[in-house]
Design an enzyme around this catalytic site. Structure first.
Site: not given
Length: 365
Positions: A79, A179-181, A183-185
């Protein structure tokens, strides 16, 4: 202190990167390369201290080792964390400097997008090194991996639903999404298409409004999401949100989301979930679709092949639930055992062949 931390979890390498011209301050961590070169994204965060950044990169790199192993990839874990404000500190020189540092590792580490970094940022890195994935599709790559991450979460959720409710249909199920960023959207889009009902929250009101308008979602306050009446809780924002305060509030039957490091304390809080009969889908398996997608670029990207691999997360979840039942352990521990067993087996394979090669050399064969 740093070497003690590295020794404790058997880290291989920690690289501090500084470039005065661009202002770059970054840390690259390689945890384990038993399965292959370390693959893990570069995240940018305005850390309060250097110590916080070091702790984060160590934790994230180890997580990538387990994620890549559990996903069946021939890749180790690593990472990068970049210390800075993503809204102010980015520049071409900034990421090209990072690219030079990545290149100096000679392929031991391969980077990609992560929190607060983009395809465009990876394109700058690509100008300095071939050891980067998630670059622009015009270069023959998969581009932004977040849609594939979302697909993987959706597939994992279907298998988790089967474990909790007896079948994998999400039609009519209520999903509480934290959380609706990006990915989540996309995950919500898959859920909406299957006929699921959505309850959402986010620190960004625009993201909430978008989900409400596009999917007919209901919205609740940031702290209310833990106690809503729902079938599945999907944490897709912060880590450490499954803890002493939140778990007692939960009324769901399952947890499956894209956020990293959801359990504040793995053993303690996975036990608390089990006591409440809540099925937990281990986060680093659930959210592995992105890394599966970018890893396909290393073979010459083929989207159809990548999508099939991402859909295979359903089967990986099946293995984890089976291990948990057979060994009477938590799903979090089952995921770790799946990853650790694969690493150990491959370590033995490599050592066996190394020994044979040595014997043949000594015999003059």
């Amino acid at each position: 202190m740093i070497f003690e931390k590295m020794e404790h979890n058997d880290y291989e390498q920690l690289v501090f990167c500084y470039d005065g011209a661009s202002g770059l301050k970054a840390i690259i961590c390689i945890h384990d390369t038993t399965l292959g070169p370390a693959l893990g994204g570069a995240r940018m965060w305005d850390y309060e201290s250097e110590e916080e950044a070091i702790t984060d990169v160590l934790r994230l790199a180890k997580g990538m080792t387990y994620k890549n192993a559990a996903a069946g990839l021939n890749l180790g874990g690593g990472k990068t964390v970049i210390i800075g404000d993503a809204k102010k500190d980015k520049s071409e020189a900034f990421f090209r400097a990072l690219g030079r540092y990545v290149n100096s590792l000679g392929g031991r580490y391969i980077t990609a997008e992560d929190v607060n970094t983009t395809v465009e940022d990876m394109d700058y890195i690509y100008q300095e090194t071939p050891y980067v994935c998630g670059i622009n599709e015009s270069y023959g790559s998969g581009g932004d991996p977040s849609p594939k991450t979302a697909l993987g979460v959706f597939m994992a959720m279907k298998r988790t639903a089967k474990e909790a409710f007896g079948d994998d249909s999400l039609e009519g199920r209520t999903i509480a999404v934290q959380g609706v960023g990006a990915v989540a959207y996309k995950m919500c889009e898959y859920l909406h298409e299957e006929g699921a009902k959505l309850i959402v929250t986010d620190i960004n009101q625009e993201a909430v409004d978008r989900a409400v308008n596009d999917f007919g979602a209901s919205q609740v306050g940031l702290d209310e999401i833990y106690g809503v009446e729902a079938d599945i809780f999907a944490p897709c924002a912060l880590g450490g949100i499954l803890n002493d305060e939140t778990i007692p509030q939960m009324k769901v039957k399952a947890i499956c989301g894209s956020a990293n490091n959801q359990l504040a304390e793995d053993e303690k809080h996975s036990s608390m979930l089990a006591e409440k009969n809540i099925v937990y889908a281990p986060d680093y398996v659930v959210n592995s679709g992105g890394v599966v997608n970018v890893a396909d670029e290393l073979e010459g990207y083929n989207e159809e092949r990548a999508v099939q691999k991402v859909k295979g997360i359903y089967d990986q979840m099946d293995k984890i639930f089976s291990i948990a039942k057979e060994q009477d352990i938590s799903t979090a521990e089952a995921a770790d055992r799946l990853a650790e067993t694969r690493i150990e087996q491959m370590m033995r394979v490599k050592s066996t062949f190394s020994l044979n090669e040595k014997n043949q050399f000594n015999k003059g064969i």
